[in-house]
Design a protein around this motif. Structure first.
Motif, mmCIF file in Angstrom:
data_model
loop_
_atom_site.group_PDB
_atom_site.id
_atom_site.type_symbol
_atom_site.label_atom_id
_atom_site.label_comp_id
_atom_site.label_asym_id
_atom_site.label_seq_id
_atom_site.Cartn_x
_atom_site.Cartn_y
_atom_site.Cartn_z
ATOM 1 N N VAL A 135 2.504 8.959 5.021
ATOM 2 C CA VAL A 135 3.088 10.292 4.889
ATOM 3 C C VAL A 135 1.984 11.330 4.762
ATOM 4 C CG1 VAL A 135 4.603 11.762 3.500
ATOM 5 C CG2 VAL A 135 5.149 9.351 3.797
ATOM 6 N N PHE A 136 0.944 11.012 3.987
ATOM 7 C CA PHE A 136 -0.148 11.973 3.796
ATOM 8 C C PHE A 136 -0.837 12.282 5.120
ATOM 9 C CE2 PHE A 136 -4.427 13.346 2.653
ATOM 10 C CZ PHE A 136 -4.148 14.305 1.693
ATOM 11 N N ALA A 137 -1.062 11.252 5.934
ATOM 12 C CA ALA A 137 -1.729 11.461 7.221
ATOM 13 C C ALA A 137 -0.886 12.340 8.144
ATOM 14 C CB ALA A 137 -2.020 10.118 7.887
ATOM 15 N N ALA A 138 0.438 12.108 8.171
ATOM 16 C CA ALA A 138 1.319 12.923 9.011
ATOM 17 C C ALA A 138 1.314 14.376 8.554
ATOM 18 C CB ALA A 138 2.737 12.366 8.983
ATOM 19 N N CYS A 139 1.315 14.585 7.247
ATOM 20 C CA CYS A 139 1.262 15.952 6.722
ATOM 21 C C CYS A 139 -0.066 16.620 7.086
ATOM 22 C CB CYS A 139 1.428 15.937 5.206
ATOM 23 S SG CYS A 139 3.085 15.566 4.624
ATOM 24 N N ALA A 140 -1.155 15.888 6.894
ATOM 25 C CA ALA A 140 -2.470 16.451 7.179
ATOM 26 C C ALA A 140 -2.595 16.861 8.642
ATOM 27 C CB ALA A 140 -3.556 15.434 6.814
ATOM 28 N N ALA A 144 0.836 -1.211 0.000
ATOM 29 C CA ALA A 144 0.000 0.000 0.000
ATOM 30 C C ALA A 144 0.862 1.248 0.000
ATOM 31 C CB ALA A 144 -0.950 -0.012 1.190
ATOM 32 N N GLY A 145 1.885 1.242 -0.840
ATOM 33 C CA GLY A 145 2.769 2.398 -0.949
ATOM 34 C C GLY A 145 3.770 2.463 0.182
ATOM 35 N N ASP A 146 3.340 2.944 1.360
ATOM 36 C CA ASP A 146 4.278 3.156 2.468
ATOM 37 C C ASP A 146 3.870 2.441 3.746
ATOM 38 O OD1 ASP A 146 2.129 4.676 3.308
ATOM 39 O OD2 ASP A 146 3.195 6.590 3.327
ATOM 40 N N LEU A 147 3.123 1.356 3.626
ATOM 41 C CA LEU A 147 2.636 0.648 4.817
ATOM 42 C C LEU A 147 3.299 -0.719 5.006
ATOM 43 C CD1 LEU A 147 -1.200 1.395 4.588
ATOM 44 C CD2 LEU A 147 0.473 2.499 6.060
ATOM 45 N N ALA A 148 4.468 -0.923 4.385
ATOM 46 C CA ALA A 148 5.091 -2.247 4.414
ATOM 47 C C ALA A 148 5.341 -2.738 5.827
ATOM 48 C CB ALA A 148 6.396 -2.227 3.618
ATOM 49 N N GLY A 149 6.022 -1.927 6.640
ATOM 50 C CA GLY A 149 6.368 -2.365 7.987
ATOM 51 C C GLY A 149 5.150 -2.727 8.810
ATOM 52 N N ARG A 150 4.147 -1.860 8.777
ATOM 53 C CA ARG A 150 2.941 -2.093 9.572
ATOM 54 C C ARG A 150 2.219 -3.356 9.136
ATOM 55 N NH1 ARG A 150 -1.778 2.320 9.586
ATOM 56 N NH2 ARG A 150 -2.648 1.019 7.924
ATOM 57 N N GLU A 151 2.095 -3.550 7.822
ATOM 58 C CA GLU A 151 1.359 -4.706 7.330
ATOM 59 C C GLU A 151 2.126 -6.009 7.558
ATOM 60 O OE1 GLU A 151 -1.852 -4.705 6.152
ATOM 61 O OE2 GLU A 151 -1.698 -2.710 7.023
ATOM 62 N N ILE A 152 3.443 -5.971 7.398
ATOM 63 C CA ILE A 152 4.243 -7.165 7.686
ATOM 64 C C ILE A 152 4.101 -7.537 9.155
ATOM 65 C CG2 ILE A 152 6.599 -8.064 7.877
ATOM 66 C CD1 ILE A 152 7.268 -6.447 5.343
ATOM 67 N N ILE A 164 -0.521 20.382 6.437
ATOM 68 C CA ILE A 164 0.172 20.434 5.152
ATOM 69 C C ILE A 164 -0.540 19.507 4.167
ATOM 70 C CG2 ILE A 164 2.322 19.860 3.943
ATOM 71 C CD1 ILE A 164 3.787 20.511 6.577
ATOM 72 N N ASP A 165 -0.798 20.001 2.973
ATOM 73 C CA ASP A 165 -1.350 19.183 1.904
ATOM 74 C C ASP A 165 -0.248 18.975 0.876
ATOM 75 O OD1 ASP A 165 -2.595 17.989 -0.218
ATOM 76 O OD2 ASP A 165 -4.341 19.307 -0.209
ATOM 77 N N PRO A 166 0.414 17.797 0.870
ATOM 78 C CA PRO A 166 1.573 17.596 -0.006
ATOM 79 C C PRO A 166 1.229 17.585 -1.493
ATOM 80 C CG PRO A 166 0.932 15.535 1.015
ATOM 81 C CD PRO A 166 0.115 16.611 1.676
ATOM 82 N N ARG A 167 -0.060 17.570 -1.807
ATOM 83 C CA ARG A 167 -0.445 17.690 -3.212
ATOM 84 C C ARG A 167 -0.242 19.120 -3.704
ATOM 85 N NH1 ARG A 167 -6.252 15.033 -2.106
ATOM 86 N NH2 ARG A 167 -6.038 16.614 -0.450
ATOM 87 N N ASN A 168 -0.250 20.057 -2.744
ATOM 88 C CA ASN A 168 -0.120 21.473 -3.102
ATOM 89 C C ASN A 168 1.015 22.184 -2.372
ATOM 90 O OD1 ASN A 168 -2.620 21.433 -4.693
ATOM 91 N ND2 ASN A 168 -3.656 21.247 -2.713
ATOM 92 N N ASP A 169 1.486 21.609 -1.257
ATOM 93 C CA ASP A 169 2.474 22.280 -0.408
ATOM 94 C C ASP A 169 3.792 21.503 -0.399
ATOM 95 O OD1 ASP A 169 0.391 24.009 0.363
ATOM 96 O OD2 ASP A 169 -0.166 22.670 2.028
ATOM 97 N N LEU A 170 4.876 22.212 -0.105
ATOM 98 C CA LEU A 170 6.162 21.569 0.127
ATOM 99 C C LEU A 170 6.180 20.959 1.530
ATOM 100 C CD1 LEU A 170 8.575 24.331 -1.283
ATOM 101 C CD2 LEU A 170 7.704 22.293 -2.464
ATOM 102 N N ILE A 171 6.904 19.841 1.688
ATOM 103 C CA ILE A 171 7.022 19.180 2.994
ATOM 104 C C ILE A 171 8.371 19.547 3.595
ATOM 105 C CG2 ILE A 171 7.024 16.991 4.229
ATOM 106 C CD1 ILE A 171 5.635 15.730 1.791
#
Length: 499
Positions: free
Chosen positions: A314-319, A129-137, A323-330
């Motif tokens: 990453v999106f949840a942490a930004c939100a 799921a993109g960036d959920l490898a550790g959690r799902e494993i 921060i909206d990483p679709r429009n903002d710099l992180i």
């Protein structure tokens, strides 16, 4: 004091991250007890891994290429035999995880969707799921171990010291579960994770503060390359402890590092630009921040509207930070991420102490050298957990258990916060003799006040190793010794030698 002896033939595993749980599963049918200071999955760095697991799974890839990339990233200190070992075993271990139900991302044709990360020659990182490898494993491993009759899970037990017989053999642990407890075992395995929690800015759980390394060093185990800490270049600078991680896969998918006016800067530091090795990127990010230009991750074009689906963590942490990483710099900054050094083991995970094995980040197998290749950490954990299990599964254990251990208290919170600040300031991305000497003096003062806690022993190993290494190599950068020495040499110490 309560004393509990594991039933004959049982293995005691300290730590419930990927390495510890995978080992427990692979030990079947040999009984084992897995102890963790926190509820399972909550204090393990494995659960936070975003990138995934590197393995040569693509038709155009090979174990030889993977090993070559591992050796190149390690800046002269990787054991080539171990690099080839994990590269060859990697695909089989991914298949093990698939059989356990880990839903690695797939393409439309059903093949694994492999991602490119820095310093890899091919796309070879299996993700979930993109960036959920550790959690799902970890979620799948926890379900699997809970269903196994040969595994006993014990939460709320914090190991403090190793029990040793008069001959020096390790026979279990002295621990705390609200009160002192002795757990006696014929074979003990440390799977306690890394040391990122010793630094003020880290992507690791703050509980991961080198306790296993400290315990093993106190018992006389050989330690290697303690000075090599990998600083992840793109921790999100959101004033959170620990710092949320912006996975390297973002840059693998085309995101760029830019300064505050949106100008990309990595090409000025390295020919591979945003996909340069982590140590190079971390120093570049630190330099931009120090120069007052700031450092940001620009994902607006490369990731764009698909961000919430492709990188939900990453999106949840930004939100949460507005921060909206679709429009903002992180905003990003380097953070202590992975300890390349650790307790020396052989190719089967055995340490220099009888009765003691080590696996995962607390171990030093020789595969990471001075600068771990991205996503090799989960790979090493499962490959060596499998090998430790192969060695112990059918082996007749000694029958010896128990012994003595010093009573060790944890470092008080206020002292630990001071230590973390000083470690980041003086043993961080850029180091020098003056800062390291000051840090070592401060650690000695803390020892005088609070005793030689496991955290302080590990901090000493890192700081004194960094002071002794008068060169710059991989994750270790000395501003007063900016060049590499020839030939490249690993560092090996015991606590008695260091003293």
């Amino acid at each position: 004091m309560d004393t509990q002896r594991l039933k004959d033939g049982s293995v005691l595993i300290i730590g419930a991250g990927l390495a510890g749980l995978f080992l427990a599963l692979k030990l079947a049918p040999r009984p084992c007890v897995v102890v963790s200071p926190a509820p399972f999955g909550q204090a393990a760095s494995s659960a936070w891994a975003q990138g995934g697991l590197a393995a040569a799974l693509a038709p155009e890839d090979s174990a030889q290429s993977h090993a070559k990339d591992t050796i190149a990233a390690g800046a002269g200190l990787v054991d080539p035999i171990i690099a080839m070992l994990i590269a060859k075993d990697g695909p089989a271990r991914v298949r093990d995880l698939l059989e356990l139900g880990v839903a690695f991302d797939r393409r439309e044709d059903g093949s694994l969707a492999l991602s490119l990360e820095a310093a890899h020659s091919y796309a070879r990182v299996a993700r979930v799921a993109g960036d959920l490898a550790g959690r799902e494993i970890m979620s799948n491993l926890i379900k699997a171990v809970q269903a196994c009759d040969h595994i006993t899970l014990v939460e709320g037990v914090a190991a403090r010291a190793l029990l040793q017989t008069e001959t020096g053999r390790v026979g279990g642990i002295l621990a705390m579960n609200g009160k002192p407890i002795r757990l006696e075992a014929e074979e003990t395995v440390l799977a306690t994770g890394g040391s990122g929690g010793l630094f003020r800015v880290t992507t690791n759980p703050v509980e991961a503060a080198g306790q296993g390394l400290g315990m093993a060093a106190r018992a006389g185990a050989l330690v290697a390359d303690a000075e090599f800490i990998q600083f992840h270049p793109t921790a999100m600078d959101l004033a959170r402890d620990p710092a949320p991680l912006a996975t390297e896969a973002l840059r693998g998918d085309g995101a760029h590092l830019v300064n505050q006016d949106g100008t990309p800067f990595m090409s000025a530091y390295h020919p591979l630009a945003d996909l340069a090795p982590r140590d190079q990127v971390a120093r570049a990010v630190a330099s931009e921040i120090q120069a007052g230009r700031g450092a940001y991750l620009d994902c607006r074009t490369a990731i764009g509207a698909g961000f919430p689906e492709h990188f939900p963590t990453v999106f949840a942490a930004c939100a949460a930070a507005g921060i909206d990483p679709r429009n903002d710099l992180i905003p990003v900054a380097p953070a202590a991420h992975y300890h390349m050094g650790g307790i020396v083991t052989d190719v089967w995970g055995k340490t220099t102490l009888d009765g003691l094995s080590a696996v995962g980040e607390c171990a030093s197998t020789g595969v990471h050298g001075a600068n771990r290749l991205a996503s090799n950490s989960l790979l090493e954990a499962v490959v060596f957990a499998h090998r430790v299990a192969e060695r112990l599964r059918e082996t007749s254990l000694s029958g010896q258990a128990g012994g003595d251990a010093p009573s060790i208290l944890p470092l008080p919170k206020e002292a630990r916060q001071l230590l973390r600040s000083e470690m980041t300031a003086k043993a961080g991305v850029v180091r020098d003799a003056a800062g390291l000497t000051s840090l070592i003096d401060m650690i000695q003062d803390l020892k005088a006040q609070h005793g030689s806690t496991n955290e302080l022993i590990t901090a000493s190993l890192i700081a004194e190793g960094a002071l002794a290494r008068q060169e710059s190599r991989g994750g270790h950068y000395r501003s007063d010794f900016p060049h590499e020495l020839t030939p490249a040499k690993r560092s090996f110490v015991t606590l008695d030698i260091m003293r």
